[in-house]
Design a protein around this motif. Structure first.
Motif, PDB file in Angstrom:
ATOM      1  N   TYR A 104       7.311   0.625  -5.284  1.00 26.09           N
ATOM      2  CA  TYR A 104       6.284   1.098  -4.351  1.00 26.09           C
ATOM      3  C   TYR A 104       6.404   2.590  -3.992  1.00 26.09           C
ATOM      4  O   TYR A 104       5.415   3.319  -4.047  1.00 26.09           O
ATOM      5  N   ILE A 110       5.540   5.186  -7.389  1.00 30.04           N
ATOM      6  CA  ILE A 110       4.383   5.161  -8.286  1.00 30.04           C
ATOM      7  C   ILE A 110       3.129   5.603  -7.531  1.00 30.04           C
ATOM      8  O   ILE A 110       3.013   5.400  -6.317  1.00 30.04           O
ATOM      9  N   TYR A 141      -0.818   5.493  -6.328  1.00 33.54           N
ATOM     10  CA  TYR A 141      -1.769   4.434  -5.977  1.00 33.54           C
ATOM     11  C   TYR A 141      -1.073   3.096  -5.749  1.00 33.54           C
ATOM     12  O   TYR A 141      -1.614   2.034  -6.080  1.00 33.54           O
ATOM     13  N   ALA A 142       0.116   3.143  -5.169  1.00 37.69           N
ATOM     14  CA  ALA A 142       0.899   1.919  -4.976  1.00 37.69           C
ATOM     15  C   ALA A 142       0.177   0.928  -4.061  1.00 37.69           C
ATOM     16  O   ALA A 142       0.172  -0.280  -4.328  1.00 37.69           O
ATOM     17  N   TRP A 200       6.240  -4.603  -8.071  1.00 36.25           N
ATOM     18  CA  TRP A 200       5.422  -3.702  -7.246  1.00 36.25           C
ATOM     19  C   TRP A 200       6.207  -3.221  -6.032  1.00 36.25           C
ATOM     20  O   TRP A 200       6.202  -2.024  -5.716  1.00 36.25           O
ATOM     21  N   GLY A 251      -1.177  -2.805  -5.048  1.00 35.35           N
ATOM     22  CA  GLY A 251      -0.777  -3.989  -4.295  1.00 35.35           C
ATOM     23  C   GLY A 251      -1.980  -4.819  -3.848  1.00 35.35           C
ATOM     24  O   GLY A 251      -1.949  -6.061  -3.905  1.00 35.35           O
TER      25      GLY A 251
END
Length: 273
Positions: free
Chosen positions: A70, A73, A75-76, A66, A80
Motif C-alpha cells: 500500500y 505503489i 493509486y493504492a 495490496w 483497494g
C-alpha cells in the motif's frame, strides 16, 4: 534429537539470514517479508478450512498483497476499492453454503498478517538505514527474547494457567518472565549493535510492555485458531518450529504496537529520526 535442539539448530542460520536481509533493507527486505506473508496466508487459509471456516481461494492473497504494498505503489487506495468491489460482487453470486462465511474469513485472513508485516516494513524504513536496522532488530530481539524467557520461566516457575482453554501450557509466570526477555532483547539491540540512534533505553522502555503484552496475545490468537482446527502446528516446514505462522504469530501484533509508539514519539518531538 530433542525438540529444543532442533529449534536452536534451525533458529541460528534462519536468524542470520533475517539479519542480513534486514541490513540490506529496501526491496531485499520487503521482498523477503512479502514472501513470508504469502506463506502465512496459505497456512491460515488451510487451518481455517480445517476448522470449517472456509475462505475464498484467491482474494486473501490479493488483499494481503495490496496491504503489504500500500505505501509503495501509486493509486493504492483506488486499487483497494477495485479489489473490494470485485470481491463483494463475486461473493454475492456465490451459491455455496460457505458464501457468507467466506466474506468474513477472507477479509480477516487477508488483513491480519499483512498489516503486521507491513508495520515491520515501515519500521525498517524509519530514519536512516542504520536507524531502521536498529529499530527492526530491536523489535525482533524483544519478540525472540520474550518468547525464550517466557518458555523457560513457565517451565521453571509456571503454576497459574494464563489461558487454559486456548493454550494449556502457558502460565502467568511465563507471561511475566517474557517482559524480562523483552528488556534483554531491547538492551542487546541498543548497546551491542555498534550503530548510533536517537532512541535511548529510557525512551524505549514502553516498548517492553507493548511487545511483552501484544506478542503473547498474537501467539494466543494463533493457538485459538489452531485449537479450533485441531492442529498442533500451522505447517511442518521447519524442524521444531512448525510453519511461518507459528514463527511470526507474536510479530503480527507486536510490530503494529511498536510502529504506533515510534511514530508517536517522532510526532511529539522526542526523537528526530
Amino acid at each position: 534429537m530433542s525438540e529444543l535442539l532442533k529449534r536452536v539448530l534451525f533458529a541460528v542460520p534462519a536468524a542470520t539470514l533475517f539479519l542480513y536481509l534486514t541490513w540490506l533493507g529496501d526491496w531485499y527486505f520487503k521482498g523477503f517479508i512479502i514472501f513470508i506473508g504469502f506463506f502465512i496466508l496459505q497456512e491460515m487459509m488451510r487451518i481455517l478450512a480445517s476448522s470449517g471456516q472456509f475462505t475464498d481461494q484467491y482474494f486473501p492473497y490479493t488483499i494481503g498483497l495490496w496491504i503489504m504494498l500500500y505505501p509503495f505503489i501509486p493509486y493504492a487506495f483506488e486499487i483497494g476499492l477495485g479489489i473490494l468491489l470485485l470481491f463483494v460482487a463475486i461473493q454475492t453470486f456465490d451459491r455455496t453454503q460457505e458464501s457468507i462465511t467466506k466474506l468474513s474469513t477472507s477479509f480477516f485472513t487477508g488483513i491480519y498478517a499483512p498489516v503486521g508485516l507491513l508495520c515491520l516494513m515501515l519500521i525498517r524504513d524509519i530514519g536512516s538505514n542504520e536507524t531502521g536496522f536498529v529499530l527492526t532488530v530491536a523489535t525482533m530481539l524483544m519478540i525472540w527474547g520474550g518468547d525464550i524467557f517466557a518458555y523457560f520461566g513457565g517451565k521453571s516457575f509456571g503454576k497459574n494457567k494464563l489461558a487454559p482453554d486456548i493454550s494449556p501450557n502457558k502460565t502467568w509466570e511465563g507471561f511475566f518472565s517474557g517482559y524480562l526477555g523483552c528488556f534483554a532483547g531491547l538492551a542487546l539491540a541498543l548497546y551491542a549493535i555498534p550503530l548510533e540512534t536517537d532512541l535511548t533505553l529510557e525512551l524505549a522502555l514502553p516498548l517492553i510492555l507493548l511487545v511483552g503484552t501484544f506478542g503473547p496475545v498474537g501467539d494466543l490468537i494463533e493457538s485459538k485458531i489452531k485449537r479450533k482446527a485441531g492442529v498442533k502446528d500451522s505447517a511442518n516446514l521447519f524442524p521444531g518450529h512448525g510453519g511461518f505462522f507459528d514463527r511470526f504469530d507474536a510479530l503480527l501484533l507486536a510490530a503494529p504496537a511498536v510502529y504506533i509508539y515510534i511514530k508517536l514519539i517522532q510526532d511529539f518531538g522526542y526523537v528526530t529520526f
